[in-house]
Design a protein around this motif. Structure first.
Motif, short mmCIF file in Angstrom:
data_model
loop_
_atom_site.label_atom_id
_atom_site.label_comp_id
_atom_site.label_asym_id
_atom_site.label_seq_id
_atom_site.Cartn_x
_atom_site.Cartn_y
_atom_site.Cartn_z
N VAL A 558 -17.34 -42.24 22.30
CA VAL A 558 -16.74 -41.72 21.07
C VAL A 558 -17.44 -40.44 20.64
CG1 VAL A 558 -16.34 -42.17 18.61
CG2 VAL A 558 -15.93 -43.98 20.28
N ARG A 559 -18.76 -40.41 20.72
CA ARG A 559 -19.49 -39.20 20.33
C ARG A 559 -19.16 -38.04 21.26
NH1 ARG A 559 -25.63 -40.80 19.92
NH2 ARG A 559 -25.80 -38.60 19.37
N THR A 560 -18.96 -38.35 22.53
CA THR A 560 -18.58 -37.31 23.49
C THR A 560 -17.21 -36.73 23.15
OG1 THR A 560 -19.85 -38.38 25.25
CG2 THR A 560 -18.14 -36.84 25.93
N LEU A 561 -16.25 -37.61 22.86
CA LEU A 561 -14.90 -37.15 22.51
C LEU A 561 -14.93 -36.31 21.23
CD1 LEU A 561 -12.77 -40.33 23.28
CD2 LEU A 561 -12.99 -38.26 24.66
N HIS A 562 -15.75 -36.73 20.27
CA HIS A 562 -15.88 -35.95 19.04
C HIS A 562 -16.35 -34.54 19.34
CE1 HIS A 562 -16.45 -39.63 16.13
NE2 HIS A 562 -15.21 -39.48 16.55
N LYS A 563 -17.37 -34.42 20.18
CA LYS A 563 -17.93 -33.10 20.46
C LYS A 563 -16.96 -32.24 21.26
CE LYS A 563 -22.47 -31.13 21.28
NZ LYS A 563 -23.89 -31.46 21.54
N LEU A 564 -16.27 -32.84 22.24
CA LEU A 564 -15.29 -32.09 23.00
C LEU A 564 -14.15 -31.60 22.10
CD1 LEU A 564 -15.02 -34.23 26.26
CD2 LEU A 564 -15.81 -31.86 26.11
N ARG A 565 -13.66 -32.47 21.21
CA ARG A 565 -12.58 -32.07 20.29
C ARG A 565 -13.04 -30.93 19.39
NH1 ARG A 565 -8.15 -34.66 17.55
NH2 ARG A 565 -7.81 -35.78 19.50
N GLN A 566 -14.27 -31.05 18.88
CA GLN A 566 -14.79 -29.98 18.03
C GLN A 566 -14.93 -28.68 18.81
OE1 GLN A 566 -15.21 -29.87 14.89
NE2 GLN A 566 -15.75 -31.87 14.04
N GLY A 567 -15.33 -28.80 20.08
CA GLY A 567 -15.47 -27.61 20.91
C GLY A 567 -14.14 -26.90 21.10
N LEU A 568 -13.09 -27.67 21.38
CA LEU A 568 -11.75 -27.08 21.52
C LEU A 568 -11.31 -26.42 20.22
CD1 LEU A 568 -9.92 -29.87 23.55
CD2 LEU A 568 -10.60 -27.62 24.37
N GLY A 569 -11.76 -26.98 19.10
CA GLY A 569 -11.40 -26.42 17.80
C GLY A 569 -11.99 -25.05 17.52
N ARG A 570 -13.03 -24.65 18.30
CA ARG A 570 -13.59 -23.31 18.09
C ARG A 570 -12.58 -22.22 18.44
NH1 ARG A 570 -15.68 -24.48 14.51
NH2 ARG A 570 -14.88 -26.57 14.93
#
Length: 641
Positions: A558-570
C-alpha cells in the motif's frame, strides 16, 4: 466534507485526485465554516481550524499570497468576515540569534551589520536575521560562513526563544486557521494541545494524511546504535563510559542473529541499564566540541533518556535490532500505537483525513474505496464510535499522460554487503537512453540517493550538460527554481509536495521518469513485535512468522502504491497539462503482455498506482526495445489468441 462538518467526534476519510485543487477546496470549506461561526456569533464565534501537512512545501503553498487572496475573495463575495491565518513550525526550523552571533564572532547580531571586517555576505545574513522571523526555509545558504550548515545555527531546546518568534507563536494561538506539520501535531495531541491551544469547537484537517502514522511513530520511537554511542562518547573524550558501551557491543553482538530483531534477556537489560545510567550522568561542555558532534551527543542523550524510561517500565516494546552481516546491536524503543494519538481529544472536534493516496488503491472505478491500511495504523475499525465518512473524489478528465514502458530491461537492483541495494550497472546502461532521449525539462524519480549516484556514474557524456543530480541536504525547491528548460533533474525527494508553476501554456515537466518500484524495506522490529504478540496468543511460531510477514508485506504494498501514485501526480498540475511518462521498472506489467526478462516477475498490483482515468493511455503505451526473437514469439502468441 460539508456533511462531515456537523459530525463532531468523528474521523472522516476523504480521498481526492492529485492536482485537481483539493487543497484549495478544503481551505475554502474550512474558511466558510469558521467565518460563518463568526457571523452567527455566540458559541459559534469560537470556531477555529487546524490544518496539518507532511511537507513544508504544502505548508507554504497553503499560506501563499495568491492562495489566501482566493480564500479571502470568496469570503468577501459570500458576505462573510475575513479570517486570520498563521504558520506554526517547530523551533528547529528557526534561527538562533545567539548561535549565529557566535559563528560570526560577534557579541550580538546588531554588531555584525556594519562590521566592515566581516564579508558582505555575512553582514547581509545578520541584517536578514534581525529583520525577519528567522525561518531557515527562507535562508539563502550562500550567505553562511564556509563550513557552517543551517542546522548549526538552528534553535535548540536549551536556546532562548527569540522575541519575534515568541510573539509569532503567541499570535498563532489566536488566529482563526493555523497550519502546522504532522510532527508538531503529534506533539500537540500527546501534550493535550499545549502547542496550538485549540479548544472546542474546532476542525482538524490532515492533508497528506497517509504519512501521519509513520511520522508519529518515528517521533515517539527512539533508537540507539550501541556502536555509534561508543564512538560518540569516545570522540567526546568520555573514555571510561565509551569503554563500558564498547563492552556492551562486544557482549551483545551476534552474527547468528544478523538481520533480525528480538527481545532482550534479563542480563542484557541490566547491562544496558547500567550503561545508560552512567551516560546520563555525563555533562560535557558544548564549547569544547564542534557543532556536528554536539548535535550527535544531544540526540544520543535524548534517546538514552527515553530508553531509560522504557527500561524502568519493563516495556515489551524495547527491542534488540541486529545489523545485517555483522549482527551489531541497536536498541529500539518502539511506539507502535503512536498513530492512535489522533483519537486524543477527538470528541471536541471534527477530524478529516485527506490525500490523493489515502485509500488502499485497490478499488475499481466507481467503487467505494476502503481504507484498511490507515484504519489499522490508527486502530480505528469501521465499527468504532469515532469512525465517520469515507469517500473518494476522482477527476473524470484532468490532463493527459502518454505512457512509455520499455521492454527487456533487467532487474534494477544489485545486492551488496550489509543488506544494502543499489541500481545494477546493466540496468543503468539500458535505462539511461530512455531518460535522456526526450527534449524539454525532465523529472527523474529515484528510490534513494544511491540511485542518483549510480545513474550519475553511468551518465552519457553527450548529455552531461543537462544533468542536475540532487545531493542530500540540498533544498529541492531552490534546485527546481533554477532549472533550465532542457534540464534533467534526478532526485529521490520529488515524489510528492513538488508543484512548480506552469510555464507559458505547458506543464513545468515535459517528461517524467520513474526509475524503479519505491518499495520500503520491511521493519525487522515491527516483524518481531507482531510475532511476539501472536506468540502471547498461543499462535505457533511458524504461523506467527508467516502471518507477520504477510501483514507487513500488505502494508509495504500500500505504501508503495501511494508513492507511485504521488509520483505520477507530479506530471499533472493543470487540466491542460500533457506529459510523457516513462516507467522503467520492469516489474510493472507491459500492456501488450510482453514478458519480462528471466529473473524478473511482473506484479499486476502495481497497476493500482495508475489513476483510472489514465488506464486507457496505459493500455496504449509505447513499448520500445526487446529482442527480435521475443518480438516474433510475442507476435505468434498474439496471432494464436
Amino acid at each position: 466534507m460539508l456533511n462531515g462538518l456537523s459530525e463532531f467526534g468523528k474521523l472522516h476519510f476523504v480521498e481526492g485526485d492529485t492536482g485537481i485543487g483539493k487543497s484549495l477546496a478544503y481551505q475554502l470549506v474550512l474558511a466558510d465554516w469558521v467565518a460563518n461561526g463568526k457571523k452567527q456569533g455566540g458559541k459559534h464565534a469560537a470556531r477555529r481550524g487546524l490544518i496539518s501537512t507532511y511537507s513544508r512545501a504544502l505548508q507554504r503553498q497553503l499560506l501563499a499570497a495568491d492562495n489566501l487572496a482566493v480564500v479571502q475573495g470568496y469570503l468577501r463575495h459570500a458576505g462573510l468576515p475575513p479570517l486570520s491565518f498563521a504558520l506554526r513550525m517547530g523551533r528547529e526550523n528557526y534561527l538562533s540569534p545567539e548561535r549565529l552571533a557566535l559563528e560570526l564572532g560577534v557579541t550580538q547580531l546588531s554588531d555584525a551589520v556594519d562590521n566592515v571586517r566581516l564579508p558582505q555576505a555575512q553582514r547581509r545574513l545578520a541584517k536578514w536575521a534581525l529583520e525577519s522571523d528567522g525561518c531557515l526555509m527562507d535562508l539563502d545558504a550562500a550567505l553562511l560562513p564556509e563550513g557552517v550548515q543551517p542546522a548549526d545555527i538552528a534553535l535548540r531546546p536549551q536556546n532562548p526563544l527569540p522575541e519575534a518568534l515568541a510573539a509569532q507563536q503567541e499570535h498563532a494561538q489566536q488566529c482563526d486557521i493555523v497550519v502546522i506539520n504532522h510532527a508538531l501535531l503529534a506533539l500537540d495531541l500527546v501534550t493535550q494541545r499545549q502547542i496550538t491551544q485549540m479548544q472546542a469547537p474546532h476542525v482538524l484537517l490532515l492533508d497528506e494524511a497517509e504519512h501521519y502514522s509513520e511520522m508519529a511513530e518515528e517521533l515517539l520511537s527512539h533508537r540507539i546504535s550501541l556502536q555509534s554511542a561508543a564512538s560518540v562518547l569516545k570522540r567526546l573524550k568520555q573514555r571510561g563510559v565509551a569503554e563500558q558501551w564498547q563492552t556492551l557491543v562486544d557482549n551483545m553482538a551476534s552474527t547468528e542473529h544478523a538481520g533480525s530483531a528480538g527481545s532482550m534477556g534479563q542480563g542484557q537489560r541490566e547491562g544496558l541499564q547500567q550503561a545508560v545510567e552512567v551516560l546520563l550522568k555525563r555533562r560535557p561542555r558544548e564549547s569544547s566540541h564542534d557543532p556536528a558532534l554536539w548535535r550527535e551527543w544531544q540526540h544520543l542523550r535524548h534517546s538514552a533518556e527515553q530508553i531509560a524510561r522504557r527500561l524502568r517500565e519493563a516495556s515489551r516494546y524495547l527491542v534488540l535490532d541486529y545489523s545485517p552481516v555483522r549482527g551489531l546491536p541497536g536498541v529500539v524503543a518502539r511506539a507502535p500505537g503512536a498513530a492512535s494519538s489522533l483519537k486524543a481529544g477527538a470528541g471536541e472536534r471534527v477530524t478529516f483525513l485527506t490525500s490523493a493516496t489515502l485509500s488502499d488503491l485497490d478499488h475499481a472505478p466507481g467503487e467505494t474505496p476502503n481504507f484498511r491500511y490507515m484504519r489499522s495504523r490508527l486502530q480505528l475499525p469501521v465499527t468504532h464510535k469515532r469512525s465517520g465518512l469515507q469517500c473518494s473524489f476522482q477527476a473524470r478528465r484532468f490532463g493527459t499522460l502518454r505512457f512509455r514502458l520499455p521492454r527487456g530491461l533487467p532487474h534494477p537492483l544489485a545486492h551488496e554487503a550489509e543488506g544494502c541495494y543499489r541500481l545494477a550497472d546493466d540496468f543503468c546502461r539500458q535505462a539511461l537512453p530512455y531518460i535522456v532521449d526526450r527534449p524539454g525539462r525532465t523529472l527523474v524519480l529515484c528510490a534513494s540517493y544511491a540511485d542518483v549516484a549510480a545513474l550519475e556514474a553511468a551518465w552519457p557524456q553527450a548529455h552531461v550538460h543537462r544533468l542536475v543530480a540532487h545531493r542530500q541536504g540540498t533544498a529541492l525547491g531552490e534546485l527546481v527554481a533554477g532549472l533550465k528548460n532542457d534540464a534533467i533533474l534526478v532526485t529521490p525527494a520529488g515524489w510528492e509536495g513538488l508543484s512548480p508553476a506552469r510555464e507559458g501554456h505547458q506543464a513545468y515537466w515535459q517528461h517524467l521518469v520513474i526509475v524503479r518500484n519505491p518499495r520500503p524495506l520491511r521493519s525487522r522490529v515491527e516483524q518481531h513485535l507482531i510475532e511476539d504478540l501472536l506468540y502471547r496468543r498461543d499462535v505457533p511460531a511458524e504461523d506467527a512468522t508467516r502471518i507477520a510477514h504477510g501483514m507487513l508485506q500488505r502494508q509495504s504494498t500500500v505504501r508503495t502504491l501511494h508513492k507511485l501514485r504521488q509520483g505520477l501526480g507530479r506530471a499533472i498540475r493543470h487540466p491542460d497539462d500533457d506529459v510523457q511518462v516513462t516507467l522503467l521498472e520492469p516489474r510493472i506489467p507491459r500492456p501488450s503482455g510482453y514478458p519480462p526478462v528471466k529473473g524478473v516477475y511482473a506484479s499486476r498490483v502495481l497497476l493500482g498506482a495508475i489513476p483510472a482515468r489514465f488506464m486507457y493511455a496505459y493500455q496504449n503505451a509505447e513499448e520500445p526495445g526487446g529482442s527480435a526473437e521475443q518480438d516474433t514469439a510475442q507476435s505468434r502468441l498474439a496471432a494464436l489468441l
